[in-house]
Design an enzyme around this catalytic site. Structure first.
Site, PDB file in Angstrom:
ATOM      1  N   GLU A  42       0.892  -1.018  -0.067  1.00 58.36           N
ATOM      2  CA  GLU A  42      -0.044  -0.012   0.079  1.00 58.36           C
ATOM      3  C   GLU A  42       1.029   1.286  -0.186  1.00 58.36           C
ATOM      4  O   GLU A  42       1.985   1.495   0.821  1.00 58.36           O
ATOM      5  CB  GLU A  42      -0.942  -0.052   1.176  1.00 58.36           C
ATOM      6  CG  GLU A  42      -1.924   1.168   1.269  1.00 58.36           C
ATOM      7  CD  GLU A  42      -2.788   1.264   2.298  1.00 58.36           C
ATOM      8  OE1 GLU A  42      -2.821   0.393   3.254  1.00 58.36           O
ATOM      9  OE2 GLU A  42      -3.565   2.258   2.399  1.00 58.36           O
ATOM     10  N   ARG A 268       5.790 -13.049   9.091  1.00 58.00           N
ATOM     11  CA  ARG A 268       6.541 -11.798   9.053  1.00 58.00           C
ATOM     12  C   ARG A 268       7.765 -11.884   9.600  1.00 58.00           C
ATOM     13  O   ARG A 268       7.985 -12.484  10.577  1.00 58.00           O
ATOM     14  CB  ARG A 268       5.617 -10.514   9.119  1.00 58.00           C
ATOM     15  CG  ARG A 268       5.094 -10.341  10.503  1.00 58.00           C
ATOM     16  CD  ARG A 268       3.968  -9.530  10.965  1.00 58.00           C
ATOM     17  NE  ARG A 268       4.413  -8.174  10.713  1.00 58.00           N
ATOM     18  CZ  ARG A 268       3.360  -7.363   9.526  1.00 58.00           C
ATOM     19  NH1 ARG A 268       2.791  -7.942   9.055  1.00 58.00           N
ATOM     20  NH2 ARG A 268       4.119  -6.568   9.253  1.00 58.00           N
ATOM     21  N   LYS A 278       4.455   0.523   9.415  1.00 62.05           N
ATOM     22  CA  LYS A 278       4.573   1.632   8.923  1.00 62.05           C
ATOM     23  C   LYS A 278       4.143   2.758   9.664  1.00 62.05           C
ATOM     24  O   LYS A 278       4.441   3.812   9.942  1.00 62.05           O
ATOM     25  CB  LYS A 278       3.751   1.511   7.558  1.00 62.05           C
ATOM     26  CG  LYS A 278       4.776   1.237   6.457  1.00 62.05           C
ATOM     27  CD  LYS A 278       3.888   1.322   5.202  1.00 62.05           C
ATOM     28  CE  LYS A 278       3.137   0.143   4.829  1.00 62.05           C
ATOM     29  NZ  LYS A 278       2.461   0.046   3.335  1.00 62.05           N
TER      30      LYS A 278
HETATM   31  P1  ATP Z   1       2.959  -2.689   7.959  1.00 59.95           P
HETATM   32  O1  ATP Z   1       2.537  -3.670   9.061  1.00 59.95           O
HETATM   33  O2  ATP Z   1       4.439  -2.191   8.301  1.00 59.95           O
HETATM   34  O3  ATP Z   1       2.068  -1.217   8.074  1.00 59.95           O
HETATM   35  P2  ATP Z   1       1.735  -3.580   5.752  1.00 59.95           P
HETATM   36  O4  ATP Z   1       1.477  -5.146   5.912  1.00 59.95           O
HETATM   37  O5  ATP Z   1       0.671  -2.859   6.003  1.00 59.95           O
HETATM   38  O6  ATP Z   1       2.919  -3.430   6.483  1.00 59.95           O
HETATM   39  P3  ATP Z   1       1.879  -3.506   3.033  1.00 59.95           P
HETATM   40  O7  ATP Z   1       2.165  -2.284   2.110  1.00 59.95           O
HETATM   41  O8  ATP Z   1       0.355  -3.932   3.110  1.00 59.95           O
HETATM   42  O9  ATP Z   1       2.235  -3.255   4.336  1.00 59.95           O
HETATM   43  O10 ATP Z   1       2.927  -4.737   2.614  1.00 59.95           O
HETATM   44  C1  ATP Z   1       3.043  -5.240   1.442  1.00 59.95           C
HETATM   45  C2  ATP Z   1       3.493  -6.456   1.364  1.00 59.95           C
HETATM   46  O11 ATP Z   1       4.615  -6.790   2.428  1.00 59.95           O
HETATM   47  C3  ATP Z   1       2.585  -7.394   2.101  1.00 59.95           C
HETATM   48  O12 ATP Z   1       2.143  -8.558   1.349  1.00 59.95           O
HETATM   49  C4  ATP Z   1       2.911  -7.842   3.410  1.00 59.95           C
HETATM   50  O13 ATP Z   1       2.452  -9.068   3.846  1.00 59.95           O
HETATM   51  C5  ATP Z   1       4.388  -7.790   3.343  1.00 59.95           C
HETATM   52  N1  ATP Z   1       4.867  -7.630   4.542  1.00 59.95           N
HETATM   53  C6  ATP Z   1       4.648  -6.242   5.413  1.00 59.95           C
HETATM   54  N2  ATP Z   1       5.461  -6.320   6.423  1.00 59.95           N
HETATM   55  C7  ATP Z   1       6.145  -7.549   6.336  1.00 59.95           C
HETATM   56  C8  ATP Z   1       7.113  -8.151   7.228  1.00 59.95           C
HETATM   57  N3  ATP Z   1       7.607  -7.501   8.470  1.00 59.95           N
HETATM   58  N4  ATP Z   1       7.743  -9.474   6.951  1.00 59.95           N
HETATM   59  C9  ATP Z   1       7.316  -9.854   5.864  1.00 59.95           C
HETATM   60  N5  ATP Z   1       6.450  -9.501   4.980  1.00 59.95           N
HETATM   61  C10 ATP Z   1       5.999  -8.056   5.013  1.00 59.95           C
HETATM   62 MG    MG Z   2      -1.057  -4.047   4.913  1.00 61.62          MG
END
Ligand code: ATP
Ligand code: MG
Length: 578
Positions: A42, A268, A278
């Protein structure tokens, strides 16, 4: 205390469980032999090291079997999304070394199609417009032990729902006045399935679609359909979406879509002394706790880049930590180890003095300058050697001299002889002090002309070898030393209490001004790695360094706690530490 992952450092298995699934699907001829994955960020923040794990996994999977990986911006929540983030994400993925070719997509490009799918669900009696308030919806949802109850709007007719949904889109209702929900089962054991919201009204301008929409689709509705529209075969996400898989499948099954990607969850990445969300990273930026998303203390890709991390080190780290289905926390020391391992091979070694102490060689001719040979990297003879100027006045590291040395201190002390790297043996004859403060301001030493290059022809040994720079030739610089951004392994952990910002390390940045570098470093390209002998790996700061005002970042120290562990467990990965 954070429980650290004990698997890391083990020889990486030739395959992880997701690779096994993909291989089995290929063997079974599923998806006509295609493998298409996606990385779906996102655009509401910069990418962090957790995203790097997901990027390496997704791009790695498809590359191994000649498939594709789509870069898809999952941009259905307009409030915090922006083009700046889109651009930063593209830059970071590219920098990590991955190529999406022409396969870049935006969920916002599917808004019209998604709307049509929602209308289709209404038509077959599988979605309805609900006027319950958000609080009521929560209340009606029930709990893990209690079933939910039906909304009074649940049995609206298809015609009424079609009309209401059209009017939602047309802007006839206020934000929050109603939502579109899937009609599934308010008693479903999986709470996600209790008539989840598919659309909500949100009068927020979207960075790509502007004011065109006032209703936006929810993640669970958008994601599976976006995957389907793009022909994704394996939709890999983190474990917290495990319960949502049932809904992912329900939407595609109910709409009888022509293809049905498979959702697979993995754990993760968590790192100790680090936050990887984020929301939290934004807070650090907005409160000015760090200087920006690319502050070298940030766990963002841009922060690591500015700090001096290499794409190779990050990819290697992601490979080493592996892919599992159980949550764990990885030791940040392993990241640092991966960086040292990479830089040990590629970074030229140079001399720099961070806290200078002047040394005058009293028997060295005034005005004489020698150009001494120095080896660029003993690990790699092809990197050759360079000339370093030497003269009567040099700087050494202040901590390399002690007036009253304890037993195991082998560096310079009154009357003691040491080696200057690539230069001569010197002996300390006199200590000059500031008469007021007593601080040592200069050492007066003699040098032995017979030891040029750093060896004594009579075979006499010295125990210490010091790095140095020539006073007249060295270039001044500011050097920034970094430490963990947090004092706690698990910042803001419920057990330790408090907010994660309560655990900010006040000593996470130490700025040293008045450092002196060997002259060649005046031309260092920003980001280009160097080993400052005995001090660590450094690079010129891409943000602040100028030809007339050099600023260097320490990427990592030389002390490697992981080298031994990895060596023991893998039976041989070579560590870079000394
Ligand atoms: P955050 O929890 O940091 O806000 P998010 O999952 O909301 O991260 P996205 O932009 O939706 O952020 O993530 C894009 C991709 O990265 C998704 O497929 C998510 O599963 C993966 N991702 C995010 N954080 C991690 C992590 N700590 N380890 C592995 N993959 C991750
Ligand atoms: Mg997300």
């Amino acid at each position: 205390m954070t429980k650290l992952d004990s698997r890391v450092g083990e020889p990486s298995a030739p395959t992880n469980f997701i690779k096994q699934i993909v291989a089995a699907d290929l063997a079974a001829g599923k998806n006509d032999g295609r493998v298409v994955t996606r990385f779906p960020p996102e655009p509401n923040g910069y990418l962090h090291i957790g995203h790097a794990k997901s990027i390496c996994l997704n791009f790695g999977l498809s590359a191994e079997v000649g498939g594709f990986t789509h870069l898809r911006f999952d941009d259905t929540d307009p409030a915090k999304e922006s083009m700046e983030y889109v651009e930063s994400i593209k830059e970071d993925v590219r920098w990590l070394g991955f190529d999406w070719q022409d396969k870049v997509f935006f969920a916002s490009d599917y808004f019209e199609q998604l709307y049509d799918f929602a209308v289709q669900l209404i038509r077959i009696g599988k979605a309805y417009v609900d006027h319950l308030t958000a609080d009521e919806i929560r209340e009606y949802r029930g709990t893990l032990t209690q079933p939910g109850k039906d909304s009074p709007c649940r049995n609206r007719s298809v015609e009424e729902n079609l009309d209401l949904f059209r009017r939602m889109r047309a802007g006839e209702f206020k934000d929050g006045e109603c939502v579109l929900r899937a009609k599934i089962d308010m008693a479903a054991p999986n709470i996600v399935m209790r008539d989840p919201t598919l659309y909500r009204i949100k009068r927020v301008s979207h960075y790509r679609t502007g004011e065109r929409w006032c209703i936006y689709p929810m993640y669970d509705f958008t994601h599976c359909l976006s995957d389907m529209l793009e022909g994704i075969t394996h939709s890999i996400c983190t474990l917290e979406f495990e319960n949502n898989r049932e809904l992912y499948d329900w939407v595609l099954d109910t709409l009888r879509t022509p293809c049905h990607p498979q959702q697979i969850e993995f754990a993760r990445l968590n790192l100790n002394y680090t936050v990887l969300s984020k929301r939290k990273l934004i807070e650090l930026v907005e409160k000015g706790i760090v200087t920006g998303w690319d502050d070298p203390r940030m766990p963002t890709i841009s922060g690591y880049r500015r700090r001096g991390y290499t794409p190779e080190a990050i990819r290697n780290f992601c490979e080493r930590i592996g892919v599992a289905r159980a949550d764990s926390t990885v030791d940040i020391g392993l990241m640092e180890h991966c960086l040292r391992e990479d830089l040990n091979r590629r970074a030229p070694r140079v001399m720099a003095v961070l806290r200078p102490l002047k040394v005058t060689l009293v028997n060295y001719p005034e005005g004489r300058i020698e150009e001494l040979d120095a080896i660029n990297n003993p690990e790699d003879p092809t990197m050759g050697s360079r000339r370093v100027p030497f003269s009567r006045e040099i700087f050494i590291e202040r901590e390399d001299f002690l007036e009253a040395p304890p037993k195991k201190f082998f560096r310079l002390a009154p009357g003691r002889e040491v080696r200057l790297r690539y230069a001569y043996f010197i002996t300390c004859q006199e200590v000059v002090k500031d008469p007021l403060t007593g601080e040592v301001t200069e050492l007066r030493c003699t040098y032995d002309p017979a030891t040029r290059g750093g060896d004594a022809p009579d075979g006499r040994k010295v125990q210490g070898t010091l790095h140095w720079v020539s006073v007249a030739h060295a270039v001044p610089a500011e050097v920034r030393l970094y430490n963990h951004l947090f004092t706690q392994e698990n910042p803001g952990d419920v057990a330790t209490g408090g907010h994660f910002t309560d655990h900010i390390n006040p000593a996470s940045l130490e700025v040293l001004t008045g450092c002196r570098l060997e002259p060649g470093l005046a031309a260092a390209a920003p980001g280009s790695p160097y080993q400052f002998e005995r001090l660590g790996y450094f690079c010129a700061d891409a943000g602040d360094s100028r030809p007339d005002r050099l600023v260097f970042n320490r990427s990592v120290t030389l002390r490697d706690t992981w080298a031994k562990i990895v060596k023991k467990e893998t039976g041989g990965t070579k560590g870079a530490g000394k």
